[in-house]
Design a protein around this motif. Sequence first.
Motif, PDB file in Angstrom:
ATOM      1  N   ALA A   1       0.879  -1.285   0.111  1.00 45.91           N
ATOM      2  CA  ALA A   1      -0.029   0.107  -0.056  1.00 45.91           C
ATOM      3  C   ALA A   1       0.924   1.309   0.000  1.00 45.91           C
ATOM      4  O   ALA A   1       1.958   1.301   0.381  1.00 45.91           O
TER       5      ALA A   1
ATOM      6  N   ARG B   1       0.385   5.578   0.570  1.00 44.07           N
ATOM      7  CA  ARG B   1      -0.493   6.744   1.166  1.00 44.07           C
ATOM      8  C   ARG B   1      -0.634   7.889   0.205  1.00 44.07           C
ATOM      9  O   ARG B   1       0.340   8.523  -0.188  1.00 44.07           O
TER      10      ARG B   1
ATOM     11  N   ARG C   1      -5.911   8.835   1.778  1.00 44.09           N
ATOM     12  CA  ARG C   1      -6.480   7.512   1.652  1.00 44.09           C
ATOM     13  C   ARG C   1      -5.406   6.678   1.266  1.00 44.09           C
ATOM     14  O   ARG C   1      -4.213   7.061   0.877  1.00 44.09           O
ATOM     15  N   THR C   2      -5.621   5.272   1.600  1.00 42.97           N
ATOM     16  CA  THR C   2      -4.575   4.194   1.302  1.00 42.97           C
ATOM     17  C   THR C   2      -4.896   3.711   0.208  1.00 42.97           C
ATOM     18  O   THR C   2      -6.177   3.454  -0.194  1.00 42.97           O
ATOM     19  N   TRP C   3      -4.229   3.468  -0.695  1.00 44.78           N
ATOM     20  CA  TRP C   3      -4.158   2.593  -2.111  1.00 44.78           C
ATOM     21  C   TRP C   3      -3.325   1.446  -1.972  1.00 44.78           C
ATOM     22  O   TRP C   3      -2.178   1.353  -1.891  1.00 44.78           O
ATOM     23  N   SER C   4      -4.033   0.406  -2.166  1.00 42.25           N
ATOM     24  CA  SER C   4      -3.344  -0.914  -1.936  1.00 42.25           C
ATOM     25  C   SER C   4      -3.465  -1.963  -3.334  1.00 42.25           C
ATOM     26  O   SER C   4      -4.338  -1.712  -4.201  1.00 42.25           O
TER      27      SER C   4
ATOM     28  N   SER D   1      -8.095  -0.837   0.410  1.00 43.20           N
ATOM     29  CA  SER D   1      -8.074   0.554  -0.381  1.00 43.20           C
ATOM     30  C   SER D   1      -9.183   1.498   0.419  1.00 43.20           C
ATOM     31  O   SER D   1     -10.350   0.846   0.453  1.00 43.20           O
ATOM     32  N   ASP D   2      -8.853   2.763   0.996  1.00 47.97           N
ATOM     33  CA  ASP D   2      -9.835   3.553   1.613  1.00 47.97           C
ATOM     34  C   ASP D   2     -10.747   4.199   0.531  1.00 47.97           C
ATOM     35  O   ASP D   2     -10.363   4.519  -0.646  1.00 47.97           O
TER      36      ASP D   2
END
Length: 367
Positions: free
Chosen positions: A92, A94, A99-102, A153-154
């Motif tokens: 992931a 930031r 937001r977190t992108w994974s 993912s957020d």
Amino acid sequence: MSKAAMLSGAPEEAALAASAERANTGHTEVAAQTHPSSPDLSAGPLGTDLFVPDFVTGSATEAGPAPVDDRWAYPDDEDPWLPLLTRSPHRALRLPDGRTWSWAEYGSPRGVPCVLLPDRGSSRLAPNWLLHEEQLPSTVRLLAVDRPGVGASDPIGLGGREQPAEDLRRMVETLAVGRVALVAVGAGADEAFAFAARYPMLVASVDVLSPRLPGAAARRPWRRSGSARPGAVASWMGAAGRHPDLTRESTWARIARSSAASVLLGDRWRDEAFRLAVAEDVAESGRDWTTHGTGPAAWVAEPPALPLPVRLWCGQDEVGTTAEDLSAFVGARPNWSVATVPGASAVLGAWTTVLETAALAWTTSGR
């Protein structure tokens, strides 16, 4: 009295006695050994979530470091330390908005970077069933992403808007691979073309498996029946009933009663590993599979002119958008082509060919 003893408050004689006792018992301290090519991943921007806590189960001995559990053995790779990158459940980054992108990685860390954009209703775990009984080419590093609000993912916050091109750009820049091959499934083509149109210099090729074009009724804005057909997962969930247990064979027997699902699935649903993989994928994606567009996507309304190969993969017996439909859509557009594969869909059964083609385009790209 030594400086260490003075600092610790213990007499020097006690330290000497402890040293003599270790010598008498034959105890030997073994220094930690690190492979020279192994990076210090714990200090990187992704943090310590790259590690699986229990991947070492043995204990250190005088002969060397602790043995590695057979679950994490990679017999086809001579360097057992490189696959550490693929041992975490996900990676992931930031984003600037917090937001977190994974994403999850499959295959060789040295392979060609192929970013997989799953269909609606799927997550980063989609390759576990998409590649059922297929061989992942050794030359491919497959990175399956979680779209916002799916899996790890957020979701996009209140007042925000989805910008897949910018999210993917930051992912590619973080990977530092120069460019990637985009591989999309169904509605994943929306994100693929949005990114390729804005940042073509970061893309080697675009491959879309079983893309869905809206019917003629989509030209009538007052009718919603012309929206693009749902993908495989959404169709299966619609036939499974409310709150289905996708791990049970009886649930899949009900799904397979649909003629379209029966042709696509074949006997795969009788394999417990396949059922478990789909169930895990759907659990990560939540109820995202209920969301369908009410009109044609941007790339359908205005196909971008891209200076790179664009391939639309379709099954010879596709029941949704057929090969003839795609050929008429592509027309004489430069760099666009339609590739057909045996079966009712390109989603299952063609991944080895698709990924090898994408890897070849990445290797031969001279841009």
